[in-house]
Write a protein that holds these residues in place. Structure first.
Motif, mmCIF file in Angstrom:
data_model
loop_
_atom_site.group_PDB
_atom_site.id
_atom_site.type_symbol
_atom_site.label_atom_id
_atom_site.label_comp_id
_atom_site.label_asym_id
_atom_site.label_seq_id
_atom_site.Cartn_x
_atom_site.Cartn_y
_atom_site.Cartn_z
ATOM 1 N N VAL A 83 -0.355 3.364 -19.014
ATOM 2 C CA VAL A 83 -0.770 2.091 -18.431
ATOM 3 C C VAL A 83 -2.239 2.150 -18.039
ATOM 4 C CG1 VAL A 83 -0.457 0.559 -16.441
ATOM 5 C CG2 VAL A 83 1.534 1.390 -17.672
ATOM 6 N N SER A 84 -2.658 3.237 -17.383
ATOM 7 C CA SER A 84 -4.055 3.329 -16.956
ATOM 8 C C SER A 84 -5.003 3.417 -18.147
ATOM 9 C CB SER A 84 -4.259 4.511 -16.018
ATOM 10 O OG SER A 84 -4.063 5.735 -16.686
ATOM 11 N N GLU A 85 -4.615 4.138 -19.196
ATOM 12 C CA GLU A 85 -5.463 4.239 -20.390
ATOM 13 C C GLU A 85 -5.594 2.883 -21.087
ATOM 14 O OE1 GLU A 85 -7.239 7.005 -21.647
ATOM 15 O OE2 GLU A 85 -6.771 7.660 -19.608
ATOM 16 N N LEU A 86 -4.503 2.135 -21.165
ATOM 17 C CA LEU A 86 -4.556 0.816 -21.788
ATOM 18 C C LEU A 86 -5.426 -0.135 -20.966
ATOM 19 C CD1 LEU A 86 -0.881 0.552 -22.983
ATOM 20 C CD2 LEU A 86 -2.882 0.364 -24.457
ATOM 21 N N LYS A 87 -5.328 -0.043 -19.645
ATOM 22 C CA LYS A 87 -6.145 -0.907 -18.796
ATOM 23 C C LYS A 87 -7.616 -0.560 -18.906
ATOM 24 C CE LYS A 87 -2.759 -2.632 -15.627
ATOM 25 N NZ LYS A 87 -2.473 -3.025 -14.264
ATOM 26 N N LYS A 88 -7.947 0.716 -19.153
ATOM 27 C CA LYS A 88 -9.346 1.125 -19.339
ATOM 28 C C LYS A 88 -9.964 0.440 -20.547
ATOM 29 C CE LYS A 88 -9.100 5.755 -17.364
ATOM 30 N NZ LYS A 88 -9.131 7.195 -17.697
ATOM 31 N N ILE A 89 -9.154 0.207 -21.592
ATOM 32 C CA ILE A 89 -9.684 -0.446 -22.790
ATOM 33 C C ILE A 89 -9.456 -1.955 -22.768
ATOM 34 C CG2 ILE A 89 -9.562 1.621 -24.222
ATOM 35 C CD1 ILE A 89 -7.021 0.530 -25.491
ATOM 36 N N GLY A 90 -8.959 -2.469 -21.643
ATOM 37 C CA GLY A 90 -8.869 -3.913 -21.459
ATOM 38 C C GLY A 90 -7.556 -4.559 -21.843
ATOM 39 N N VAL A 91 -6.484 -3.790 -21.951
ATOM 40 C CA VAL A 91 -5.185 -4.352 -22.311
ATOM 41 C C VAL A 91 -4.310 -4.405 -21.062
ATOM 42 C CG1 VAL A 91 -3.136 -4.062 -23.743
ATOM 43 C CG2 VAL A 91 -5.358 -3.390 -24.630
ATOM 44 N N SER A 92 -3.944 -5.615 -20.633
ATOM 45 C CA SER A 92 -3.047 -5.770 -19.488
ATOM 46 C C SER A 92 -1.739 -6.435 -19.882
ATOM 47 C CB SER A 92 -3.709 -6.608 -18.400
ATOM 48 O OG SER A 92 -4.809 -5.921 -17.870
ATOM 49 N N TYR A 93 -1.754 -7.161 -20.991
ATOM 50 C CA TYR A 93 -0.570 -7.872 -21.468
ATOM 51 C C TYR A 93 -0.353 -7.564 -22.940
ATOM 52 C CZ TYR A 93 -0.635 -10.708 -17.239
ATOM 53 O OH TYR A 93 -0.600 -11.120 -15.932
#
Length: 43
Positions: A10-20
């Motif tokens: 989750v944190s890695e995806l949020k770093k690249i701008g993916v929340s949904y």
């Protein structure tokens, strides 16, 4: 947080701008789905 855990993905995806993904928050998916999503977004 351990590398490969759900929270790590989750944190890695949020770093690249993916929340949904497909209209749902990424926190609602399991770790294997998040792993595949992260791999597809990095390529």
């Amino acid at each position: 947080m351990y590398i490969g855990s759900k929270g790590w993905f989750v944190s890695e995806l949020k770093k690249i701008g993916v929340s949904y993904h497909e209209g749902r928050k990424i926190e609602s998916y399991d770790a294997s789905t998040l792993a595949n999503l992260l791999e597809s977004k990095k390529n």
